[in-house]
Design an enzyme around this catalytic site. Sequence first.
Site, short mmCIF file in Angstrom:
data_model
loop_
_atom_site.label_atom_id
_atom_site.label_comp_id
_atom_site.label_asym_id
_atom_site.label_seq_id
_atom_site.Cartn_x
_atom_site.Cartn_y
_atom_site.Cartn_z
N LYS A 192 0.14 -1.70 -1.75
CA LYS A 192 1.19 -0.46 -2.07
C LYS A 192 0.24 0.66 -3.03
O LYS A 192 0.10 0.34 -4.04
CB LYS A 192 2.33 -0.94 -2.38
CG LYS A 192 3.37 0.29 -2.72
CD LYS A 192 4.79 -0.33 -3.04
CE LYS A 192 5.89 0.87 -3.29
NZ LYS A 192 7.02 0.31 -3.66
N LYS A 219 1.39 0.34 2.57
CA LYS A 219 2.10 1.37 2.42
C LYS A 219 1.47 2.42 1.58
O LYS A 219 1.00 2.14 0.43
CB LYS A 219 3.31 0.95 1.99
CG LYS A 219 4.31 1.76 1.55
CD LYS A 219 5.46 1.13 0.58
CE LYS A 219 6.58 2.22 0.26
NZ LYS A 219 7.41 1.51 -0.58
#
Length: 326
Positions: free
Chosen positions: A199, A252
Amino acid sequence: MEFTERPRRLRTDGVRELVRETSLSASDLIAPVFVDATTNERVPIESMPGHERVPVDEAVSRVREIQETGVEAVILFGIPASKDPEGSRAYADDGVVQRATRRIKAETDAYVIADLCLCEYTDHGHCGVLEADASDDPHLTVRNDETLDLYAKTAVSQAEAGADMIAPSGMMDGQVGAIRAGLDTVGFDGVPIMAYAAKYASAFYGPFRDAADGAPAFGDRRHYQMDPANRREAKREVRLDVEQGADVLMVKPALPYLDVVSDVRANTDRPIAAYNVSGEYAMLHAAAEKGWLDLEAVAYESLLSIKRAGADLIITYFAEDIANRL
Ligand code: PBG
């Protein structure tokens, strides 16, 4: 003609579909749902057209709307009634996500994934417990290991409420292992973890932070989320999460990081999820509103590309629209 390879032979109507390498279906998609303890009615999210914060009383009807399109999985985000330095409403038995989960699991057969983070629950908006005088400190840090205890508590309380899967998004080191141990100790060894493994500290989360009211009050998240410049580091993050017991690995954001999705695909045999984040959604909507892009076409192409790069599942605000089209 000298050449014998004519790829256009396989691009005619009828055969094109037969040789298609990637497909998209409603069962690949996970729809985000924002449950808000501060409101009695649905509140539209301005920067994410078509999305709303819904009160707990509306959570079931919101999930039913999603299921009508063929999408069966949702990921829940909570906006709590109150915030404090430790984010205690994240692990409260009557917390907003816990209440919504109980209702959804009692009244629907949707698959409920609980996002696990503290940033929506802390008054400072960071994803964990802060060092003492962090607000005066330009090198602010979140205390890693103290935060892990709270993540484990939150996971257990989400599982007790009936969450089918836990998705930790805070980017603390060791979070997957701590949550796995916490769940297993109390008998939730059957609840899988979808780890936000790679992330990044991304500017594409802007609209989400309005939606979930989770912007940091000061500083930023670069001390714990990944540097967008780093590709090799993602492999390391993924390896660590696999070692700690992650069942599904997430990358992400999605579109600006398809190289990372592709790398992760090549480096693990686990299912991979990609999060097509709020900014990716908002920018297509904004361009479509101006008449510059065909929204449905670019949304479909985006999701198809994310799958082509190697994702098995996609968390996306387009879930309902695309499922309807499929
Ligand atoms: C919370 C969290 C964020 C997103 C998902 N979980 C925001 C952040 O890390 O700042 C972003 C999702 C999106 O932009 O759609 N940790």
